[in-house]
Every structure is written in C-alpha cells, then in structure tokens.
Design a protein around this motif. Sequence first.
Motif, PDB file in Angstrom:
ATOM      1  N   ARG A  35     -16.431   5.979   4.843  1.00 43.84           N
ATOM      2  CA  ARG A  35     -15.173   5.693   5.545  1.00 43.84           C
ATOM      3  C   ARG A  35     -14.230   6.867   5.343  1.00 43.84           C
ATOM      4  NH1 ARG A  35     -12.866   0.946   2.975  1.00 43.84           N
ATOM      5  NH2 ARG A  35     -11.168   1.021   4.487  1.00 43.84           N
ATOM      6  N   PRO A  76       1.683   3.022   4.165  1.00 44.03           N
ATOM      7  CA  PRO A  76       1.554   1.641   3.695  1.00 44.03           C
ATOM      8  C   PRO A  76       0.113   1.131   3.750  1.00 44.03           C
ATOM      9  CG  PRO A  76       3.030   1.764   5.612  1.00 44.03           C
ATOM     10  CD  PRO A  76       2.709   3.161   5.211  1.00 44.03           C
ATOM     11  N   ARG A  77      -0.629   1.509   4.811  1.00 37.96           N
ATOM     12  CA  ARG A  77      -2.004   1.015   4.874  1.00 37.96           C
ATOM     13  C   ARG A  77      -2.836   1.621   3.747  1.00 37.96           C
ATOM     14  NH1 ARG A  77      -6.452   1.546   9.681  1.00 37.96           N
ATOM     15  NH2 ARG A  77      -5.327  -0.106  10.725  1.00 37.96           N
ATOM     16  N   ALA A  79      -1.825   2.755   0.845  1.00 41.54           N
ATOM     17  CA  ALA A  79      -1.429   2.195  -0.450  1.00 41.54           C
ATOM     18  C   ALA A  79      -2.033   0.806  -0.634  1.00 41.54           C
ATOM     19  CB  ALA A  79       0.092   2.140  -0.555  1.00 41.54           C
ATOM     20  N   THR A  80      -1.992  -0.003   0.423  1.00 38.21           N
ATOM     21  CA  THR A  80      -2.550  -1.355   0.330  1.00 38.21           C
ATOM     22  C   THR A  80      -4.046  -1.308   0.068  1.00 38.21           C
ATOM     23  OG1 THR A  80      -0.895  -1.995   1.953  1.00 38.21           O
ATOM     24  CG2 THR A  80      -2.619  -3.581   1.472  1.00 38.21           C
ATOM     25  N   GLN A  81      -4.731  -0.434   0.782  1.00 35.98           N
ATOM     26  CA  GLN A  81      -6.177  -0.356   0.596  1.00 35.98           C
ATOM     27  C   GLN A  81      -6.529   0.117  -0.811  1.00 35.98           C
ATOM     28  OE1 GLN A  81      -7.833   2.012   3.762  1.00 35.98           O
ATOM     29  NE2 GLN A  81      -7.740   0.325   5.211  1.00 35.98           N
ATOM     30  N   VAL A  82      -5.797   1.108  -1.305  1.00 34.07           N
ATOM     31  CA  VAL A  82      -6.089   1.607  -2.645  1.00 34.07           C
ATOM     32  C   VAL A  82      -5.771   0.525  -3.682  1.00 34.07           C
ATOM     33  CG1 VAL A  82      -5.506   3.338  -4.377  1.00 34.07           C
ATOM     34  CG2 VAL A  82      -5.743   4.003  -1.997  1.00 34.07           C
ATOM     35  N   ALA A  83      -4.629  -0.133  -3.498  1.00 37.56           N
ATOM     36  CA  ALA A  83      -4.257  -1.189  -4.427  1.00 37.56           C
ATOM     37  C   ALA A  83      -5.281  -2.315  -4.423  1.00 37.56           C
ATOM     38  CB  ALA A  83      -2.876  -1.731  -4.077  1.00 37.56           C
ATOM     39  N   GLY A  84      -5.836  -2.604  -3.246  1.00 38.03           N
ATOM     40  CA  GLY A  84      -6.823  -3.672  -3.142  1.00 38.03           C
ATOM     41  C   GLY A  84      -8.229  -3.209  -3.505  1.00 38.03           C
ATOM     42  N   ARG A  85      -8.359  -1.990  -3.996  1.00 40.71           N
ATOM     43  CA  ARG A  85      -9.674  -1.423  -4.361  1.00 40.71           C
ATOM     44  C   ARG A  85     -10.598  -1.374  -3.158  1.00 40.71           C
ATOM     45  NH1 ARG A  85      -8.424   1.054  -8.896  1.00 40.71           N
ATOM     46  NH2 ARG A  85      -6.385   0.122  -9.110  1.00 40.71           N
ATOM     47  N   ASN A  86     -10.053  -1.022  -2.029  1.00 38.64           N
ATOM     48  CA  ASN A  86     -10.827  -0.972  -0.797  1.00 38.64           C
ATOM     49  C   ASN A  86     -10.532   0.341  -0.085  1.00 38.64           C
ATOM     50  OD1 ASN A  86     -12.415  -1.870   1.373  1.00 38.64           O
ATOM     51  ND2 ASN A  86     -10.628  -2.706   2.427  1.00 38.64           N
ATOM     52  N   ALA A 106      -6.227   7.465  -8.467  1.00 30.26           N
ATOM     53  CA  ALA A 106      -6.802   6.988  -7.211  1.00 30.26           C
ATOM     54  C   ALA A 106      -7.774   7.996  -6.604  1.00 30.26           C
ATOM     55  CB  ALA A 106      -5.689   6.683  -6.208  1.00 30.26           C
TER      56      ALA A 106
ATOM     57  N   TYR B 141      -3.533  -9.397   0.335  1.00 30.77           N
ATOM     58  CA  TYR B 141      -4.606  -8.511   0.770  1.00 30.77           C
ATOM     59  C   TYR B 141      -5.804  -8.636  -0.160  1.00 30.77           C
ATOM     60  CZ  TYR B 141      -7.018  -4.202   2.096  1.00 30.77           C
ATOM     61  OH  TYR B 141      -7.944  -3.298   2.511  1.00 30.77           O
ATOM     62  N   VAL B 142      -5.532  -8.663  -1.468  1.00 35.50           N
ATOM     63  CA  VAL B 142      -6.614  -8.794  -2.450  1.00 35.50           C
ATOM     64  C   VAL B 142      -7.341 -10.119  -2.238  1.00 35.50           C
ATOM     65  CG1 VAL B 142      -7.133  -9.010  -4.903  1.00 35.50           C
ATOM     66  CG2 VAL B 142      -5.493  -7.303  -4.132  1.00 35.50           C
ATOM     67  N   ILE B 230      -2.443  -3.847   8.395  1.00 35.10           N
ATOM     68  CA  ILE B 230      -3.031  -3.963   7.065  1.00 35.10           C
ATOM     69  C   ILE B 230      -4.463  -4.492   7.138  1.00 35.10           C
ATOM     70  CG2 ILE B 230      -2.812  -5.150   4.845  1.00 35.10           C
ATOM     71  CD1 ILE B 230      -0.744  -2.924   5.358  1.00 35.10           C
TER      72      ILE B 230
ATOM     73  N   MET C  68       1.084  -0.118  -7.875  1.00 32.92           N
ATOM     74  CA  MET C  68       0.087  -0.374  -6.833  1.00 32.92           C
ATOM     75  C   MET C  68      -1.250   0.284  -7.118  1.00 32.92           C
ATOM     76  SD  MET C  68       1.867  -0.590  -3.180  1.00 32.92           S
ATOM     77  CE  MET C  68       2.586   1.022  -3.060  1.00 32.92           C
ATOM     78  N   PHE C 281       6.727   1.069  -1.230  1.00 31.01           N
ATOM     79  CA  PHE C 281       5.712   1.911  -0.596  1.00 31.01           C
ATOM     80  C   PHE C 281       6.070   3.399  -0.607  1.00 31.01           C
ATOM     81  CE2 PHE C 281       4.719  -2.261   1.051  1.00 31.01           C
ATOM     82  CZ  PHE C 281       3.350  -2.279   0.931  1.00 31.01           C
TER      83      PHE C 281
END
Lengths: 428, 292, 319
Positions: A35, A76-77, A79-86, A106, B141-142, B230, C68, C281
């Motif tokens: 990815r 934001p996307r 950061a969210t993906q990294v935070a979610g381990r994805n 990261a 999200y998690v 997201i 985060m 963020f």
Amino acid sequence: MSFRVSRRNFMAGGATLLSLSALGNSAFAQENRLRLIWWGSQPRADRTNKVSDLFKTKNSGVAITGEFLGWADYWPRLATQVAGRNAPDVIQMDYRYIVEYARRGALAPLESYMPSKLQLDDFDPAQIEGGKVDGHFYGVSLGANSAATVINTVAFKEAGIDVPTNKTTWEEFGKIGAEITKAGKRKGYFGFADGSGGEPLFENYLRQRGKALYTTDSKIAFGAEDASEWFDMWAKFREAGACVTPDIQALYKDTIDTSPLTVGKAACDYAHSNQFVGYQAMVKDKLMLSNYMRIKPDSKGGHYRKPSMFFSVSAQSKAIDQAVDYVNFFVKNPDAAKILDVERGIPESKAMRDVVAGTLDETGKVPLEYVSGLGDLAGPLPPPPPTGAGEGQVVLRTISEQVAFGQLTPADAGKQLVDEITRILARG
Amino acid sequence: MTASVTAARPPSDITKRSLPATLVIHALLIAASLLMLYPLLWMVSASVRPENEIFSSTSLIPSSVDFSSYVRGWTGLDISFGRFFWNSLVISLLVVAGNVIACSLTAFAFARLRFAGRNFWFAIMLGTLMIPYHVTLIPQYVLFLDLGWVNTILPLVVPKFLASDAFFIFLMVQFFRGIPRELDEAAMMDGCSAWRIYWKIMLPLSLPVLATAAIFSFIWTWDDFFGPLIYLNDMNTYTIQLGLRTFVDSTSASDWGGLFAMSTLTLVPVFFFFLFFQRLLIEGIATTGMKR
Amino acid sequence: MTNAMRTSAGAVTVERYQGVRADGRLRRLWNANAPGYLFLLPWLIGFFGLTLGPALISLYLSFTDFDMLRAPGWVGAANYVRIATADPKFASAMSVTLTYVVLSVPFKLTFALLVALALNRGLRGLPIYRAIFYLPSLLGGSVAIAVLWRQLFASDGLVNAALSHFGIVGPSWISHPSYSIYTLVALSVWQFGSPMIIFLAGLRQIPQDMYEAASLDGASKFRQFYKITLPLLTPVIFFNAVVQTIDAFKAFTPAFIISGGTGGPINSTLFYTLYLYQEAFGNFRMGYASALAWILVVIIAIFTAFSFLTSRYWVHYDD
C-alpha cells in the motif's frame, strides 16, 4: 514490538469492547501487495500509478495499491491509519512532519538498506542528510526544490518596471513594489504579497544574517532583535503601499488558489519552486521565478535546496524489503524518472536528472533552471525542524498579523515571537 | 389510504389573499431566491470558464464557455465519476433506511412508553450528541478495524441501523409527543400491543417528520466527507465527496474546473430527492386531517 | 380536545405502573418494562457496542499524553490543569465560540421560522421555493462555499460593491480580525435550511381544523398565530433551539473551510473544535484535545440541562 505494547495499553484504557479484536484483522497484509499513500491531485496520481505498474511488470508482480488525497485531507487520514496500526507500507512524507513521525516510531529506519537495496550513491549527500532524524535515515527525497519569489512578468511590463534580479535587495524591492502599486495599471493591485508571516521568507532573512530558525539541538536560533527588525521592515513596506493591505493578505491560506498573485492582487508572491507549474496553470499572465531578496548586496546563503517530499517506509509494514525496493525503483529507474518528470521536484539522482532534463517543456524547465542557478544565494541545508515547529509557524503568522493590523509594535512583536517559540519548544 | 390522501388535500387559501399581497410576497421570495441561487450560478459559471479565470474574476459571466471540464471531471480520474455517484447513492439510501427505522423505534420508546430508567437513557442519548467527533474518531477507527470493517461501507451504515444518530431520535421524540395521546391510549385500552400502536398509529401520523429525517439523512450522508475520508481507502469505494477532493491539492496542480463541474452535477440527485420527499411533508398533513 | 378523557387515561396508566413498582414482582416488572426496552434495543446495542467504548477511551485519553503514534502515558489531571491555568488559546477559542453561539442561533432560528411561515401554504410554486431556499444548506461545507464567501465578503466582493454605492469603502470583511466572525455568523444564518424544514414539518402537523374553528369564532390571523401556531409549535422550537445550540458549540466546518483551517486572522475564527482539531491532528496532542473535548461536553450539557429545566414553563406537549 511497539505494535503489541501500544495496542494493549490502548485497550487497557477502559475499552472493554475492543476485546472484540480477537476477531483479528490483517486484510491488508496480503502477499505481493504494497500500500502506498501520497498527497497530490490526479496528474501526480497518473504518474505515480504508471510507475507502480512498471514496477509490477519488472519486479515479480508486486502490485501497489495507491491512495491519494489533497494536502489538507492527507494528514488526518494518515494519522488515523498510523494510530490504528493500519499504515500503508510506503508513505509520502513532508520535511515538516518527518521528525514528528520518525521520533514517535512510526517510520522504519532505512540506513541498513544502503547501499544493498537503496542505491543513493549519486544523490547529493546533503539531501540524504535531510532525510535523517537523530542519526537514522527515514526518508528518501523525491526531489529538490527551493523557496522562490513568483513574479507576474506582465504586470511588471505594464507598469514599465524591470523585474528584480538576483542582486536586488529588500530595500530596492520595497521601492519596486511601491512603484507598481502607484502605477495603478490594475484595479486594487499591489507590488507584492505581505511575506512577514511566511516562515521560509523569515528563515531566509535570518540565514542571511548568519542566524537560523532552530539549532540542531532543537532550540531557537534567533533573537528578539532579528525578529523586530524583520517586522519593522515589513511595517515600512506596508506604509509605503509596496505590499498588499493586511486584510487582503489574511485571505491567503498557504494554498495556490488563495495566493494574492493568483487572485490578482499582487505582482509577486512567495512559494516553492516545484509549485511553479501549479501557479502558472492558475494565472493567465506569464510567470517567472526569482530568488528571495538580499538584505545587503553582498549577503548570501539564505536559500537552500530542500527535499520537497520524501518516501518513507512504515515501521508497521510487514514487507519492508519490498517497500524499499519500490522506493529505490521510484528514484533510480530511468523509465520511472521519465514518467515522473519534475512533478515532485527535481530528481536527486544525477543520472535521473540528466534523463529528465531533455524531456521538459518550457514551464517545467523554469524550476529546474531556477534551483540549479541559485549560485552563492544557496547555503547548507538546515537541520530538520524540531517537534513543535509547526506551531512555531502558526505563531509567526499570528504575530505578523497582529503587527499588520496594528495590535503590536514591531519591537514588541519580536520579543513575543521569541518568547512564544521558546515556550512551544520547551513543551515539546 | 393512498386514495384518501389525494382526496384530503389541504385547504388552500390562495383565493383568500388579495392580488397585490400575493405579488408582493412573490417579489420578496424571488429576491431572496436570487440570494440563495447565487452560489449555484457561480458554481455553474466556474465550471464552464477557463481554469486561469476562476479565481481572478468576480463576474458571473465567463469570458468564454467551454464544457470540457464536465468531460474531464467525469472521466479524468482513474475511476469514472459515475462509480462515485453509485457508491454515494448506495450509502445514502441505506443510511436513510437505517435512520428512519432505528430512530423511530427508539423515539417511540422515549416518547410513548414508560419504563424504568427512561429519563436516564434519554439524557445519555442526548449526551452522545455533545461529544466532538474528532476525539472519538481514533478509538472508533480501531474498533472498526478490529471488526474488519475498514475499507467497506459498514462503518458508515451499520451504526445508523443501531440508531447512532441522536439528532433524529430527539427530532422524532419531539414530533411524537405532539401527536394526541388519546389516540394510542384508547388503542392501548382496546388491548393493542405497543408494536401495533407504533406501526398503525405513530408511523402513519408521523409522515412529515419521517420525511424530514429521510431528507436530512440523505443529504447529510451525500455531503459527508470526514467519515468516508477515514474509512474508505480504496478509490473504488470512494463517495462523491472524496472523489471531488481528488481534483484539488492546494500544494500542486489542481483541476478546479473539474471540481466545480462535478460539484454542480452532485447537486442534481439531492435536489430531486428533496423535491420528491417534500411532497410527503404535504401528504403528512392530509393524513393527520383524515385520521382525526 | 377531550381534556377530561386524557387526564383519566393518564391517571390509569400512572396508577398501573406505580402498582408495579410497589409490587416488585419480577414478572410484572418485565411486563411493565419489556416493551420499552425492546423498542430501545437497537439503540442500546449501538450505544454499548459502538458509542460507549470510544467515548470512554477518549475520556481516559484526556488523562494521558497520547500523541496518536505512541502508547498513551498517564499524566493525571495535567491536561485539565493546563487548560485552566496556562492556555490563553482556550479562553480565546471559547469566547469566539460563545459569540458565534449567541449571535448565530437566534438569528438563524428567527429567519428559519419566518421563512417557514411564508412557505407553509397558499402560494403557487412553493415546492420550488422551498428547494431553492434549502439550496445553501445543500452545499454544506463544500469547497465552493469557501470560494463563494470570499467572492461576497472580500475587499472587492459583492458586499463592498453594494456599499460603494453609498460611498462606503469597506474592508475585506472575511479576513479582518474585527469582522471575520460575523461573516461566519452570516454563513450560518444563510444555511437556515434544516431548521426551516423542521419548522415546516411542525407547521404541517398542526391540525387544520383548529384554524377552521378559530376562523369561525372570528379570530384574526394574528391571534390564530399566537393562540394556535406558536403554542403547538413550541416542541419543535425547543428542539431547534437545543440542537442548533449544540451544533453551534461544536461548529467546525465553517471555520475550517473559510479560514483554511488556520482560525485566522489572529485567531478571530478559531472555533473551539477547530482549536481541538489543530491540537489533535496538527500538533499530535490527542490527549490534550480529548480533555478539551470533555470540557466542551460539560459546558454543552449545562446549557442543555438548563434548556430542559426552563422548557416545562413554555413548551407545550400533548401528553
């Protein structure tokens, strides 16, 4: 490892529900599929996807799934993906954020892949330094650019004034600006944009004075008097009508479409050289690039060649080897270079630069010639900005607006800027 | 019922108002309409004008008209814009169904049924309306990632079937409470179950608010950007709002013409959805009148 | 309206349920509560399955230094202490938000109600008018709005062009720290479509025969409005007031698109949630942002609770 610890701690925070995670998920960890995420628009996507296809055919069928978004939506996307381990395997990184992401674990350190998989031998060594954080190498520069003044040549011609040269000083520039405004060839038109809140401009000014924004150990590297004189210079430009009024300047949101140049309010604005094509597409008149002004005719070294963006590899990637292969292909394969052109900046590899140089159109040549012609204006690359630099940038802009709208004197503004940035750096 | 609805049209007082008064009202409404239409006109104008004129000119009339932005916008991305329309349509219609069904059930409980802890749950429900979503985004999200729902439409749709939208619950509660209570109390004394009261009395009498909820659900989902941003990674799954964003990158070359052309097109379905469902607002009163 | 009958029916019900409580037998408890909870079931599943967990986690994170990317570390009340004692931006963002709430909500509601009354019935072409008046709300937070508002309120925008006819040279309203917040209030009022539709639905629910009866009694239109329309509309007015207030406190998109996410100039449009978003963020302080969020929740909850307390004096329900 950080994956496990982090996830467990995260859930310990009262998330009874998240024990549903037993269901597991590794939908993205497929064999032979990477990815990739980057910011940009469709033209960049077209080039990137073509390179990805080429990589697939030439490298045992490793397919790349690309995601892209505009700059503002990208962070934001990510950061969210990294935070979610994805997180995606390959991540486009900016000079401003690489420290934030690298220090927080990261990104994967890549020095051990050099030179076996990452063959960056014909890169400018300074640009490789630019991808390092705390001694580890995290980002492969995709291109170089430099800060630049974008100039509307037609507006200058109409006013009968010569465009600035690479010898022009700020003082002379102020006079030029005032003349353009006075010439009044266009309605509500000014000499140049108000750059007092622009960090690259301010940094350039400091470097010419032998200072910098930040030291290598993340401290502030300029004094209140430097900043005060800076704000004072701009206050005089404003008074003379050389630059746009503060309420017009405040419309600018660090985007091409809101630039005073684009919206037809000023004959000059400040940007990065790789944005030239973007600017030219939005403005009818012929544009050109010039350097930032000198503070004295003999002062130098304000500019530097800056990595415009990096490819980094996620520390969460389950296929770091393949990801590194892809990055190397991206910056070192001649066919890839032809496809990519200078859309992400001028290639760092000398061989690739030669490949690209022959293929450029007129607009595309401008940034290339600009960056290679900086001469004594260019100095060494500053250390990557510390954590909190993003906030520092916001503070500079806010305080410059307070001066412009008459809420602060330049002298007080200088003090306040140093105080606030010191406080931000201390907080970390 | 349909027959009675058409028969029981709301009485009109067109005839009662004098001609000058009608003209004045129309004049005012038309003037206000222009104020409301200006953005649409501007957007249409931006979509047919040359790229380098979009931001530098304030005039509504383009120097030349060129429809190539529409072609470029529809076909210029890797994936045809039609795909984004389809994705948005599927998600929006599912959300409409989810919100109307789940929120009306919940609202009925809060408005009409008595049970221990009702006020407590009602307060909690309202409380969920108050939390800024930016801070629950990552835990959510998690959660969805662990459920394997990321990169599918499930995170955008399933919560709606579980009445996650407190706005609509509260809205329906307010309207249900306005329906005369003697109707369902009489029915209850006749031995009607709660379900029958909900199904046979509440819903038919609540068409205006159900239509309202449907309209808002559709439009807000159609316009929603942050959720898809997201949860949808693969361009094949993008909604139109995500598709629109791919035209523009503030730091490099953008296709503003394509953006405004497609933005104009995205208004067409919502506009018709609105026109269609607002008829239910009118039929709603007819039904109320008939039942009473 | 048969008041007598309604009261007696209500009394019967109350008696029955009190009886259950006093009796306390499991089966009667079930009979009394089961229908309510069965209807509530989807919501309860959603609440416990999807909403509560993330909310509790964000509450927990507000006591941590979560950035985060790394695991959160417990910092006790440090975030809250900092907000209360050492964060000038908190106070400034709160005051911008309060200004926005106080100005935008009443104007928007009044405007929406007036238009709804005008568009209620009795004119040709009403569906078209309604759709046109809803148009600004359809555009939501799209990029087009940002550009458009610039076209209207920048120095050479339409507003100043109009003012120049009166010899007034206006500033760039949208980017002047003294006026920019008002252009956002104007945007909010202009997007009055949602409360308008809700008012319309409310008006539609008022039984026509009440007006007919009043007309026969010779009541004027004005009197009908005060005696019938307004009282019967109070539940809807109350709903709109509460929801619009909560929305205005949480307003994010308008400031985000108009100021390009900066909240400028000089933080004059730095809404509370925009500040929260920047912290989360932009500066990777999700822990701190969570603390900001929970303070906002408490403030909104106080406002809402107050509205509910006063509502019993002016909101008329038919139950």
